[in-house]
Design an enzyme around this catalytic site. Sequence first.
Site, short mmCIF file in Angstrom:
data_model
loop_
_atom_site.label_atom_id
_atom_site.label_comp_id
_atom_site.label_asym_id
_atom_site.label_seq_id
_atom_site.Cartn_x
_atom_site.Cartn_y
_atom_site.Cartn_z
N MET A 157 0.85 -1.20 0.00
CA MET A 157 0.00 0.00 0.00
C MET A 157 0.88 1.25 0.00
O MET A 157 1.61 1.51 0.96
CB MET A 157 -0.95 0.00 1.20
CG MET A 157 -2.09 -0.99 1.06
SD MET A 157 -3.29 -0.88 2.40
CE MET A 157 -2.39 -1.69 3.73
N ALA A 158 0.79 1.99 -1.09
CA ALA A 158 1.56 3.22 -1.21
C ALA A 158 1.17 4.17 -0.09
O ALA A 158 0.00 4.31 0.24
CB ALA A 158 1.27 3.87 -2.56
N CYS A 168 -2.25 -0.70 -10.51
CA CYS A 168 -2.45 0.68 -10.03
C CYS A 168 -3.41 1.45 -10.93
O CYS A 168 -3.19 1.58 -12.14
CB CYS A 168 -1.12 1.41 -9.95
SG CYS A 168 -1.32 3.06 -9.26
N LYS A 210 0.90 -8.46 -9.65
CA LYS A 210 -0.35 -8.11 -8.97
C LYS A 210 -1.20 -7.31 -9.94
O LYS A 210 -0.72 -6.36 -10.56
CB LYS A 210 -0.07 -7.30 -7.71
CG LYS A 210 -1.32 -6.94 -6.93
CD LYS A 210 -0.97 -6.53 -5.51
CE LYS A 210 -2.19 -6.15 -4.70
NZ LYS A 210 -2.77 -4.88 -5.08
C1 LIG Z 1 -3.76 3.41 0.36
C2 LIG Z 1 -3.59 2.25 -0.58
C3 LIG Z 1 -2.44 2.16 -1.33
C4 LIG Z 1 -2.25 1.08 -2.21
N1 LIG Z 1 -1.07 0.95 -2.89
C5 LIG Z 1 -0.85 -0.13 -3.65
C6 LIG Z 1 0.42 -0.32 -4.29
O1 LIG Z 1 1.36 0.47 -4.16
N2 LIG Z 1 0.55 -1.43 -5.07
C7 LIG Z 1 -0.46 -2.35 -5.25
O2 LIG Z 1 -0.28 -3.34 -5.97
N3 LIG Z 1 -1.64 -2.19 -4.63
C8 LIG Z 1 -1.85 -1.12 -3.83
N4 LIG Z 1 -3.05 -1.00 -3.17
C9 LIG Z 1 -4.09 -2.05 -3.31
C10 LIG Z 1 -3.98 -3.07 -2.18
O3 LIG Z 1 -2.76 -3.76 -2.25
C11 LIG Z 1 -5.15 -4.08 -2.23
O4 LIG Z 1 -5.08 -4.83 -3.41
C12 LIG Z 1 -6.52 -3.39 -2.14
O5 LIG Z 1 -6.51 -2.39 -1.14
C13 LIG Z 1 -7.65 -4.38 -1.85
O6 LIG Z 1 -7.42 -5.05 -0.65
P1 LIG Z 1 -8.15 -4.64 0.77
O7 LIG Z 1 -9.62 -4.68 0.54
O8 LIG Z 1 -7.64 -5.71 1.72
O9 LIG Z 1 -7.67 -3.26 1.13
C14 LIG Z 1 -3.26 0.09 -2.33
C15 LIG Z 1 -4.42 0.21 -1.58
C16 LIG Z 1 -4.60 1.27 -0.71
C17 LIG Z 1 -5.87 1.35 0.10
#
Ligand SMILES: Cc1cc2nc3c(=O)[nH]c(=O)nc-3n(C[C@H](O)[C@H](O)[C@H](O)COP(=O)(O)O)c2cc1C
Length: 351
Positions: A25-26, A108, A147
Amino acid sequence: MHIDLESPWNIGPVVAPTRVVLAPMAGVSVQAFRRQGRRFGAGLVCSEMVSCAGLSHGNERTLGYLKIASDEHPLAVQIFGSDPVVMADAARMVEAAGADLVDVNFGCPVRKVTKTGAGATLLDDPDRACRIVEGVVNSVSVPVSVKMRRGLENGSRAALSVGPRLVEAGASSLTLHPRSARQMYTGTADHSLTAELVELVDVPVIASGDITSRARAQAVLATTGAAAVMVGRAAQGNPWAISAIVREAAEPTREEVVAELILFMRETARELGFRRATGFLKKFYGWYLGRGRFPKPFKQELVRLGSIAEVEQRLFAAAPGARDVLAVLEETLPQGDETTLDLPISVYGGG
Ligand SMILES: Cc1cc2nc3c(=O)[nH]c(=O)nc-3n(C[C@H](O)[C@H](O)[C@H](O)COP(=O)(O)O)c2cc1C
């Protein structure tokens, strides 16, 4: 089929001790977050995405450089970009910095990233996506994972046609967040698509999206055949979600919450420097102290304070017993060597 969340699994030679993967998560997945994730039972942790563009022009707006500690492993470092050659160079650097896996971001949805032809747009350009994966696979000896989202548009099934081709190109694992890029984080993750993807490939698939409880994790594993689940937002300021998913854990006490938060603050300040950490940490106060743990005005008060030292003081005043909990934590925390990856962390992340 019932999968024990505490059972090991592997991506090529990399063994993950549990079935929970901490999401990249960025703006969140700093080293402190990843180390904490491992401590609470994540079998694999991921860095936020690092920018390959930083390699070629070095002027990308960034949050700093990725630092890797010895107790994070197994660790995937995620890279994004659109040029197969630049991506392959970046992958070599990621491997040299000690990553156990190179993860490629095809998910992304953020415009700043997609307009450069990187992230989720690559699902619309499968030939280029395959060339990137092939180039990266050929440049490193660690396994390469990808991913991705389901596709760009709502209802898209691009992941099902692109995914198998990426495996043919050499990907050792696929993570699917089955929302479209257009959806961002609205609606729900449609894990029936994850189940379809599992049928199509012979590498482990990781299910990402809306995994918030042990029951949900078990249901998604059972109905999709995925090898592991990924936990993202549920673990923000809440490492206890990871332990509760892995092995049914109790809710933390206030003292535990404060001790973990202060440890996180101290580690983040060490990693990012006090100036950058001060702003970075503000969103974490609400995440840690919310969920009915502390009253709302208290969280708001912390966000207004000017320094991390003042926040610490207020937190200790609110839960004096946290000092003892923190002392034990700091004593038992492994002090490892640290390496710095010479690639910038992009501020534009997402997936
Ligand atoms: C704040 C934020 C930043 C994220 N940054 C990335 C990232 O840098 N690379 C990536 O592949 N996914 C990123 N994601 C997606 C998450 O890895 C994940 O796939 C998505 O949030 C769904 O999962 P969750 O419902 O458990 O949050 C980000 C999600 C959030 C909320």
